[in-house]
Design an enzyme around this catalytic site. Structure first.
Site, PDB file in Angstrom:
ATOM      1  N   GLY A 131       0.849  -1.440   0.039  1.00 55.44           N
ATOM      2  CA  GLY A 131      -0.648  -0.183   0.074  1.00 55.44           C
ATOM      3  C   GLY A 131       0.617   1.127   0.579  1.00 55.44           C
ATOM      4  N   SER A 133       1.676   3.530  -3.863  1.00 56.37           N
ATOM      5  CA  SER A 133       1.269   4.269  -4.186  1.00 56.37           C
ATOM      6  C   SER A 133      -0.367   5.200  -4.205  1.00 56.37           C
ATOM      7  CB  SER A 133       1.048   3.897  -6.252  1.00 56.37           C
ATOM      8  OG  SER A 133       1.937   3.823  -6.264  1.00 56.37           O
ATOM      9  N   SER A 165      -1.809  -3.882  -5.571  1.00 58.61           N
ATOM     10  CA  SER A 165      -1.303  -5.643  -7.022  1.00 58.61           C
ATOM     11  C   SER A 165      -1.982  -6.721  -5.528  1.00 58.61           C
ATOM     12  CB  SER A 165       0.320  -6.222  -6.977  1.00 58.61           C
ATOM     13  OG  SER A 165       0.933  -4.655  -8.305  1.00 58.61           O
ATOM     14  N   GLU A 247      12.308  -4.108  -4.192  1.00 59.99           N
ATOM     15  CA  GLU A 247      11.298  -3.789  -5.389  1.00 59.99           C
ATOM     16  C   GLU A 247      12.229  -3.156  -6.883  1.00 59.99           C
ATOM     17  OE1 GLU A 247       7.365  -2.028  -6.287  1.00 59.99           O
ATOM     18  OE2 GLU A 247       8.776  -1.093  -5.247  1.00 59.99           O
ATOM     19  N   ASN A 359      10.167   5.786 -14.627  1.00 61.02           N
ATOM     20  CA  ASN A 359      11.628   6.181 -15.027  1.00 61.02           C
ATOM     21  C   ASN A 359      12.092   7.711 -14.976  1.00 61.02           C
ATOM     22  OD1 ASN A 359      10.916   3.402 -15.818  1.00 61.02           O
ATOM     23  ND2 ASN A 359      11.480   4.146 -18.134  1.00 61.02           N
ATOM     24  N   GLU A 360      11.373   8.698 -15.282  1.00 66.54           N
ATOM     25  CA  GLU A 360      11.698  10.171 -14.810  1.00 66.54           C
ATOM     26  C   GLU A 360      11.886  10.240 -13.591  1.00 66.54           C
ATOM     27  OE1 GLU A 360       9.021  10.072 -18.410  1.00 66.54           O
ATOM     28  OE2 GLU A 360       8.672   9.739 -16.319  1.00 66.54           O
TER      29      GLU A 360
END
Length: 375
Positions: A131, A133, A165, A247, A359-360
């Site tokens: 938990g 995002s 997920s 991760e 990716n930013e």
């Protein structure tokens, strides 16, 4: 723990052990007819696989023996994931527990938390989700707005998480919540939340590919006892960094390497083997070789106890963009034999540059912490 390298004969012996076990253990119906399974049947196979991993001794390869693991290192762990991907083994529902929750509880949890949760993570009896995002706090994780209010004996959690997920199947959640109005990064607390209680509302999200891997989760006055807080109140950011290190680590990159290698092989031998796409397929092969080198180097650095953290952001950018490039070429090739596969992969891969840290943001980390470019 004895440290080995990929060139060590012990690594090849272990690889042979893994291959033999996978060959003998993967159910025939999964191996030969998994595309005909219903979603419910596929879920049952995945849950069964978690139990088979535990019974075979492969559920906690890199965990210390005192917590039920085999006390092996990251190289053996990567070999396992490489071989399981090559054999198309099921991806069990216990992955988040084994790769994220368990190592975090081992590193930061209390003895009581370790005794309570680690056995159930290893044997697959409890599924975990993450938990982190939120709709307004994805890349900027420190800006989470879900709150954990102090009450007698623990905390009341209120708020929303998204892209969670396996939430619809999970018993426990690694929860990062705002516990005070204090300074940024010092106002967060890390909790282990029971998903099977009143106030938890899980709503699966149908993805563009048709899958429902993720969910949005709403929390209304959900109680978390103080014994399920990891670390001190206000130290949630430090604990969360332990989770994110795992991760974005070598295990995830290693499994992606195997997946991408198989895709590049398919492109060069079939889908993009003609003159029109041959040069692009060759370029993908070169990028795949670069990814392989980075994964092997980072894993051996980790096994030797060296600083491998900076590799995480680099690996994440490389594999996610290569995964998307393979999908683009696969779709554009127009290969009739693999058309359905490439369509599904292309749609799924669109999110690869967003999840596990956009990716930013990863490029910002590379610029700041690896290249040390002045601001």
């Amino acid at each position: 723990m004895t440290v080995i390298t990929f060139s060590d004969s012990r690594a090849e012996t272990f690889r042979g052990e893994i291959r033999s076990w996978l060959e003998a253990t993967i159910p025939d119906r999964w191996r030969y007819a998994r595309e005909r399974l219903t979603p419910e049947e596929a879920r049952q196979f995945q849950q069964q696989w978690d139990h088979l991993l535990y019974e075979g001794g492969y559920a906690g390869l890199a965990w210390p023996a005192e917590y039920g693991g085999r006390d092996l290192g990251p190289i053996e762990e990567l070999i396992y994931y490489q071989e399981s991907a090559r054999a198309n083994a099921p991806d069990g529902f216990g992955r988040i527990g084994r790769v994220l929750a368990g190592p975090t509880i081992i590193a930061c949890g209390t003895a009581e938390q370790q005794a309570t949760y680690l056995p159930r993570i290893l044997d697959g009896s409890e599924i975990w989700c993450q938990g982190f995002s939120e709709p307004g706090a994805g890349s900027d994780l420190a800006a989470v707005s879900t709150t954990a209010k102090r009450v007698e004996g623990g905390y009341l959690v209120n708020g929303q998480k998204i892209w969670t997920s396996f939430a619809q199947y999970s018993r426990r959640c690694l929860m990062l919540a705002r516990s005070s109005e204090g300074p940024r990064h010092h106002n967060l607390t890390f909790l282990l939340l029971d998903m099977r209680q009143p106030g938890v509302d899980v709503r699966p999200i149908r993805q563009i590919s048709g899958d429902e891997e993720f969910s949005e989760v709403f929390f209304t006055d959900v109680f978390v006892p103080e014994v399920d807080r990891v670390g001190r109140e206000g130290e949630g950011w430090q604990v969360a960094m332990t989770v994110l290190t795992n991760e974005r680590g070598t295990t995830e990159a290693g499994t992606r390497l195997v997946e991408i290698t198989a895709q590049v092989d398919t492109l060069t031998s079939c889908c993009a083997s003609g003159d029109r796409h041959r040069a692009r397929a060759a370029s993908l092969r070169e990028r795949n070789d670069l990814l392989r080198w980075h994964v092997l180097r980072a894993t051996e650095e980790k096994a030797a106890g060296e600083d491998w953290f900076r590799s995480g952001s680099t690996l994440k950018v490389i594999w996610s963009e290569l995964l998307q490039a393979c999908g683009r070429l696969g779709v554009e090739s127009g290969c009739a034999r693999h058309r359905d596969y490439w369509r599904h992969h292309y749609l799924n891969a669109r999110a690869a540059s967003i999840y596990s840290g956009t990716n930013e943001i990863q490029r910002n980390i590379i610029t700041d912490r690896v290249l040390r470019v002045p601001r």
